[in-house]
Motif scaffolding. Structure first.
Motif, PDB file in Angstrom:
ATOM      1  N   LEU A   1      -5.315   2.930   7.292  1.00  0.00           N
ATOM      2  CA  LEU A   1      -5.246   1.508   7.589  1.00  0.00           C
ATOM      3  C   LEU A   1      -4.401   1.254   8.840  1.00  0.00           C
ATOM      4  O   LEU A   1      -3.567   2.088   9.217  1.00  0.00           O
ATOM      5  N   PRO A   2      -4.591   0.105   9.490  1.00  0.00           N
ATOM      6  CA  PRO A   2      -3.714  -0.267  10.606  1.00  0.00           C
ATOM      7  C   PRO A   2      -2.263  -0.335  10.156  1.00  0.00           C
ATOM      8  O   PRO A   2      -1.969  -0.588   8.979  1.00  0.00           O
ATOM      9  N   GLY A   3      -1.346  -0.123  11.114  1.00  0.00           N
ATOM     10  CA  GLY A   3       0.068  -0.038  10.775  1.00  0.00           C
ATOM     11  C   GLY A   3       0.605  -1.224  10.002  1.00  0.00           C
ATOM     12  O   GLY A   3       1.304  -1.071   8.988  1.00  0.00           O
ATOM     13  N   TRP A   4       0.279  -2.445  10.424  1.00  0.00           N
ATOM     14  CA  TRP A   4       0.802  -3.632   9.747  1.00  0.00           C
ATOM     15  C   TRP A   4       0.253  -3.755   8.325  1.00  0.00           C
ATOM     16  O   TRP A   4       0.965  -4.157   7.408  1.00  0.00           O
ATOM     17  N   LEU A   5      -1.023  -3.357   8.152  1.00  0.00           N
ATOM     18  CA  LEU A   5      -1.630  -3.445   6.830  1.00  0.00           C
ATOM     19  C   LEU A   5      -1.059  -2.371   5.905  1.00  0.00           C
ATOM     20  O   LEU A   5      -0.929  -2.581   4.698  1.00  0.00           O
ATOM     21  N   GLN A   6      -0.708  -1.220   6.478  1.00  0.00           N
ATOM     22  CA  GLN A   6      -0.054  -0.183   5.677  1.00  0.00           C
ATOM     23  C   GLN A   6       1.229  -0.711   5.057  1.00  0.00           C
ATOM     24  O   GLN A   6       1.508  -0.482   3.877  1.00  0.00           O
ATOM     25  N   GLN A   7       2.027  -1.421   5.871  1.00  0.00           N
ATOM     26  CA  GLN A   7       3.304  -1.932   5.381  1.00  0.00           C
ATOM     27  C   GLN A   7       3.111  -2.948   4.262  1.00  0.00           C
ATOM     28  O   GLN A   7       3.874  -2.985   3.302  1.00  0.00           O
ATOM     29  N   VAL A   8       2.069  -3.785   4.410  1.00  0.00           N
ATOM     30  CA  VAL A   8       1.765  -4.760   3.365  1.00  0.00           C
ATOM     31  C   VAL A   8       1.385  -4.036   2.070  1.00  0.00           C
ATOM     32  O   VAL A   8       1.870  -4.375   0.981  1.00  0.00           O
ATOM     33  N   CYS A   9       0.517  -3.026   2.188  1.00  0.00           N
ATOM     34  CA  CYS A   9       0.044  -2.308   1.002  1.00  0.00           C
ATOM     35  C   CYS A   9       1.160  -1.507   0.338  1.00  0.00           C
ATOM     36  O   CYS A   9       1.163  -1.331  -0.884  1.00  0.00           O
ATOM     37  N   ARG A  10       2.111  -1.033   1.123  1.00  0.00           N
ATOM     38  CA  ARG A  10       3.207  -0.259   0.541  1.00  0.00           C
ATOM     39  C   ARG A  10       4.143  -1.137  -0.285  1.00  0.00           C
ATOM     40  O   ARG A  10       4.978  -0.616  -1.040  1.00  0.00           O
ATOM     41  N   ALA A  11       4.017  -2.457  -0.152  1.00  0.00           N
ATOM     42  CA  ALA A  11       4.835  -3.370  -0.954  1.00  0.00           C
ATOM     43  C   ALA A  11       4.195  -3.696  -2.293  1.00  0.00           C
ATOM     44  O   ALA A  11       4.827  -4.315  -3.143  1.00  0.00           O
ATOM     45  N   VAL A  12       2.931  -3.287  -2.503  1.00  0.00           N
ATOM     46  CA  VAL A  12       2.251  -3.522  -3.774  1.00  0.00           C
ATOM     47  C   VAL A  12       2.969  -2.726  -4.872  1.00  0.00           C
ATOM     48  O   VAL A  12       3.354  -1.572  -4.652  1.00  0.00           O
ATOM     49  N   PRO A  13       3.180  -3.291  -6.062  1.00  0.00           N
ATOM     50  CA  PRO A  13       3.972  -2.586  -7.087  1.00  0.00           C
ATOM     51  C   PRO A  13       3.402  -1.252  -7.526  1.00  0.00           C
ATOM     52  O   PRO A  13       4.143  -0.402  -8.029  1.00  0.00           O
ATOM     53  N   LEU A  14       2.088  -1.028  -7.348  1.00  0.00           N
ATOM     54  CA  LEU A  14       1.507   0.247  -7.763  1.00  0.00           C
ATOM     55  C   LEU A  14       1.728   1.344  -6.727  1.00  0.00           C
ATOM     56  O   LEU A  14       1.764   2.532  -7.077  1.00  0.00           O
ATOM     57  N   THR A  15       1.884   0.980  -5.463  1.00  0.00           N
ATOM     58  CA  THR A  15       1.969   1.974  -4.390  1.00  0.00           C
ATOM     59  C   THR A  15       3.075   2.994  -4.616  1.00  0.00           C
ATOM     60  O   THR A  15       2.841   4.203  -4.470  1.00  0.00           O
ATOM     61  N   PRO A  16       4.317   2.584  -4.946  1.00  0.00           N
ATOM     62  CA  PRO A  16       5.350   3.613  -5.150  1.00  0.00           C
ATOM     63  C   PRO A  16       5.036   4.569  -6.281  1.00  0.00           C
ATOM     64  O   PRO A  16       5.378   5.757  -6.215  1.00  0.00           O
ATOM     65  N   VAL A  17       4.353   4.088  -7.325  1.00  0.00           N
ATOM     66  CA  VAL A  17       3.981   4.975  -8.435  1.00  0.00           C
ATOM     67  C   VAL A  17       3.001   6.034  -7.950  1.00  0.00           C
ATOM     68  O   VAL A  17       3.135   7.223  -8.265  1.00  0.00           O
ATOM     69  N   VAL A  18       2.004   5.606  -7.164  1.00  0.00           N
ATOM     70  CA  VAL A  18       1.002   6.543  -6.641  1.00  0.00           C
ATOM     71  C   VAL A  18       1.649   7.548  -5.704  1.00  0.00           C
ATOM     72  O   VAL A  18       1.358   8.753  -5.758  1.00  0.00           O
ATOM     73  N   GLU A  19       2.539   7.089  -4.831  1.00  0.00           N
ATOM     74  CA  GLU A  19       3.201   7.997  -3.885  1.00  0.00           C
ATOM     75  C   GLU A  19       4.044   9.033  -4.618  1.00  0.00           C
ATOM     76  O   GLU A  19       4.032  10.223  -4.267  1.00  0.00           O
TER      77      GLU A  19
END
Length: 265
Positions: free
Chosen positions: A188-206
């Motif tokens: 994803l584009p850089g700005w959209l990556q940052q938005v998606c990384r704030a989703v509550p599921l993202t840290p669990v997946v990472e």
């Protein structure tokens, strides 16, 4: 909080779940459907790893949405509206025991799903045993706590049990599309990556992917560098901090929004 009381409420929850076919399909049917979608991805290279394993480790987090979040929103909303919560609150059970039994049931069912998926990844899809099972357990447990707290809050703003299936959709689709489950966020584009990384599921997946593959899926795109046990925990500091943030926010929202009595009362 009395553990035996919590277990009694948990058994009640489990018995009621088996009688509710819609809830049963949401908790068990949808994960089976998503797990079946992994088979065509086997052998495809995505970000330097097998596509089935990449999506499978994403599903380890995404199943939280079904087993914990959606399940608890339905349970708490339905029991509030039929005054079951109010009646239980008039017994010797404490508030923590009443809600803790439901959370225990949902978390236990999620643990069964996660274990089954790990077996499928290893036995049928060419996977492996997680490189750091303790890190994975910590990440998944943290995710279960966050989504349980969010369920408390969302149930409070849900008018009735019929609308519970609708109020959960924004979070479900947000996690599906923005949590890095179906595709790597690096695309994803850089700005959209940052938005998606704030989703509550993202840290669990990472955390789940870092723990499973023994590679850094937090700070680096493909190819993801290998990390040792200690390096894996250090790489996951940011996801754990984000989980802590969502946990604190969810707790504050739950304290403000959760209701014990019908909204019409």
């Amino acid at each position: 909080m009395n553990l035996s009381a919590v277990l009694r409420v948990a058994r009640l929850d489990l018995a009621l779940l088996w009688r509710n076919r819609t809830a049963l399909f949401t908790v068990f049917g949808l994960p089976i459907l998503f797990a079946g979608m992994l088979v065509p991805m086997k052998g495809q290279d995505i970000g330097g790893v097998d596509g089935a394993l990449l999506q499978g480790t994403g599903h380890l987090g995404f199943f939280l949405v079904f087993a914990v979040f959606m399940n608890l929103v339905n349970v708490f909303t339905a029991r509030r509206e039929d005054r079951t919560l109010k009646r239980l609150r008039g017994t010797a059970l404490s508030d923590a025991e009443i809600t803790g039994g439901s959370v225990l049931t949902a978390t236990g069912m999620y643990a069964v799903q996660a274990l089954a998926l790990l077996i499928v990844l290893g036995a049928a899809l060419g996977g492996r045993f997680p490189a750091d099972p303790v890190l994975m357990l910590a990440g998944l447990a943290g995710g279960a706590a966050v989504f349980a707290l969010l369920a408390f809050a969302v149930s409070g703003i849900t008018p009735n049990a019929e609308l519970a299936q609708l109020t959960v959709l924004p979070i479900m689709f947000g996690c599906m599309l923005g949590g890095g489950v179906m595709f790597p966020l690096d695309e994803l584009p850089g700005w959209l990556q940052q938005v998606c990384r704030a989703v509550p599921l993202t840290p669990v997946v990472e955390i789940a992917r870092t723990a499973y593959f023994g590679q850094d899926f937090v700070h680096h795109g493909a190819p993801h560098p290998s990390v040792g046990i200690g390096e894996g925990w250090l790489a996951c500091v940011r996801p754990f901090l984000l989980l802590a943030f969502w946990g604190a926010l969810g707790r504050a929202m739950a304290a403000r929004c959760f209701r014990w009595e019908p909204r019409r009362a």
